[in-house]
Design an enzyme around this catalytic site. Sequence first.
Site, PDB file in Angstrom:
ATOM      1  N   THR A 186       0.863  -1.185   0.000  1.00 51.85           N
ATOM      2  CA  THR A 186       0.000   0.000   0.000  1.00 51.85           C
ATOM      3  C   THR A 186       0.897   1.231   0.000  1.00 51.85           C
ATOM      4  OG1 THR A 186      -0.012   0.034   2.392  1.00 51.85           O
ATOM      5  CG2 THR A 186      -1.783  -1.183   1.334  1.00 51.85           C
ATOM      6  N   GLU A 331      -6.030  -3.196  -1.247  1.00 51.90           N
ATOM      7  CA  GLU A 331      -6.505  -4.321  -0.434  1.00 51.90           C
ATOM      8  C   GLU A 331      -7.698  -5.038  -1.059  1.00 51.90           C
ATOM      9  OE1 GLU A 331      -5.618  -1.364   0.658  1.00 51.90           O
ATOM     10  OE2 GLU A 331      -4.753  -1.423   2.671  1.00 51.90           O
ATOM     11  N   LYS A 443     -14.089  18.239   9.723  1.00 53.56           N
ATOM     12  CA  LYS A 443     -15.087  18.215  10.799  1.00 53.56           C
ATOM     13  C   LYS A 443     -15.292  19.647  11.289  1.00 53.56           C
ATOM     14  CE  LYS A 443     -13.979  13.500  11.800  1.00 53.56           C
ATOM     15  NZ  LYS A 443     -12.639  13.136  11.322  1.00 53.56           N
ATOM     16  N   TRP A 448     -19.878  17.116   9.239  1.00 56.87           N
ATOM     17  CA  TRP A 448     -18.791  16.729   8.342  1.00 56.87           C
ATOM     18  C   TRP A 448     -18.941  17.425   6.992  1.00 56.87           C
ATOM     19  CZ3 TRP A 448     -17.701  10.758   8.797  1.00 56.87           C
ATOM     20  CH2 TRP A 448     -17.301  10.476  10.112  1.00 56.87           C
TER      21      TRP A 448
END
Length: 546
Positions: A186, A331, A443, A448
């Site tokens: 990754t 993944e 935030k 959000w």
Amino acid sequence: MLGLMQDHPLLISSLIEFAERHHGDRAIVSRRVEGDIHRYSWADAARRSCQVAHAVEAEGVPFSGRVATLAWNGYRHLELYYGVSGAGRVVHTINPRLHPGQLIWIVNHAEDQVLCFETSFLPLVQAIHTHCPTVRRWVLLCDADKLPHDSGIPNLVSYEAWIGAQSDRYTWPRFDENSAAGMCYTSGTTGDPKAVLYSHRSTILHAYGVALPDVTGLSACDVMLPVVPMFHVNAWGTPYAAALVGASLVFPGPALDGKSLYELIEAEKVTITAGVPTIWQMLLAHVSANKLRFSRLARLLIGGSAAPLAMIETFENDYGVKAIHAWGMTETSPLGTAWAPKAKHMDLSAQQCQPLKVKQGRAIFGVDLKIIDDQGHDVPWDGKTYGDLLIKGPWILRAYYKGQGSPLIRDEHALGWFPTGDVATIDADGYMQITDRSKDVIKSGGEWISSIDIENIAVAHPAVAMAACVGVPHPKWDERPVLLVVKRAGIEVSREELLRFYEDKIAKWQIPDDVIFMDSIALGATGKILKTKLREQLKDYKLPGV
Ligand code: AMP
């Protein structure tokens, strides 16, 4: 009672055997580092993959031993994909854009035994090779007469000499389909990179998924150009899916600028291509500046980061190229969702469907999705409520290589869900929309704000070439959004004008507090905006009025 069907393991070697036998004459075209064009067929690729298999065996690499690549998209890389995995070894694709220190860390962690690299990375390998004690053979992807004699790298051989002495017939071994076939780290934006270990079974099932009609619809009549690198999640599985259906492949090598890609797409009659939005931005800039058209290109897979609506509309309305928005991660092999209509959308025109395509699409058979709140409870599929996105399926990661334990979240059936780290909504029809990476969500006052929404609106403005939105600390609201913008050459726009552009598009409190004009925006090794770097650049920045 067991079924009475033949027990064939799903092995990657069966893909190349199939492509050779049933589509052997289909072309594989590669633009090489040298700039010239190399052409051959699936049958040639199959023969040379056999030579690779013999070469890794002759090298003494054991079953499951790692053979690494530092390579562009090209025919030799394809042969390594099939030859190494087909022989039961693991092909470990490394991202050459990583920092040398990270490369060394990865090679040692993977315990690579052979490392095959492109001539463009010779200086890089010269700098790192003494720090990679597990590598006993370095293979330069070049002709035998191009091998430098003074490289200073011991055990260096040219790829052509390495495979040239080997037979082009090989009996592919049979083994457990759950054996490791490929490895990809990754990007490691937080902590050390982690290795994902794909199996033969996961790779083949994923390749079927990629080819499905509601994903790429790849067929034996297609010419596929993967721009997404073969070192980034196996070019989204396209080299495997192409063999599975008998499609032709066109590889761009290192030339990923708009002009080079356009010329290759036209010269090779490419019908479908795949890559990240930043690549398509460069391609669109080139075709629009030069008033060009696409003669055969019909579909374009966009993923890796959010595809802005403006980009989807330009491809579809101005150039007649269908944009397929897809989401996934290293993944997840990577295919998780892709955008395709359902029957209920059939009465809508293509243009009416376009705004829906900013969503990343729906799950395809093989994976399942859910979104949960902080307490781990499912949140409703209403297209509004967002939650942490979880995914499961046979091509989704169970554990990282040498990882401590499993990252999976167990549910009541003790099945594992992989927590993606993405925040998303899912609507009643099952269409998922990524709001943000959980660490990039802004935030503000307990609410959000999606940085992706802010960026998508900005890039719809004609003066904006590139935009990124990050949260900056605020004493009252915790964080407030700030927009970073690279202007399009020759078009002026002011801070006030850009902020006004948001007024009828989002709620007032979601509009950024400021706009900062930049010469460039840092991109990571896989072409995504590097928000960590941007936050670092803004560490001394003060919001207006604070
Ligand atoms: P990587 O493992 O480097 O491929 O990165 C995977 C991450 O890229 C995902 O977790 C998402 O945050 C992001 N990503 C991939 N595709 C999309 C997309 N279509 N829209 C928004 N974000 C995406």
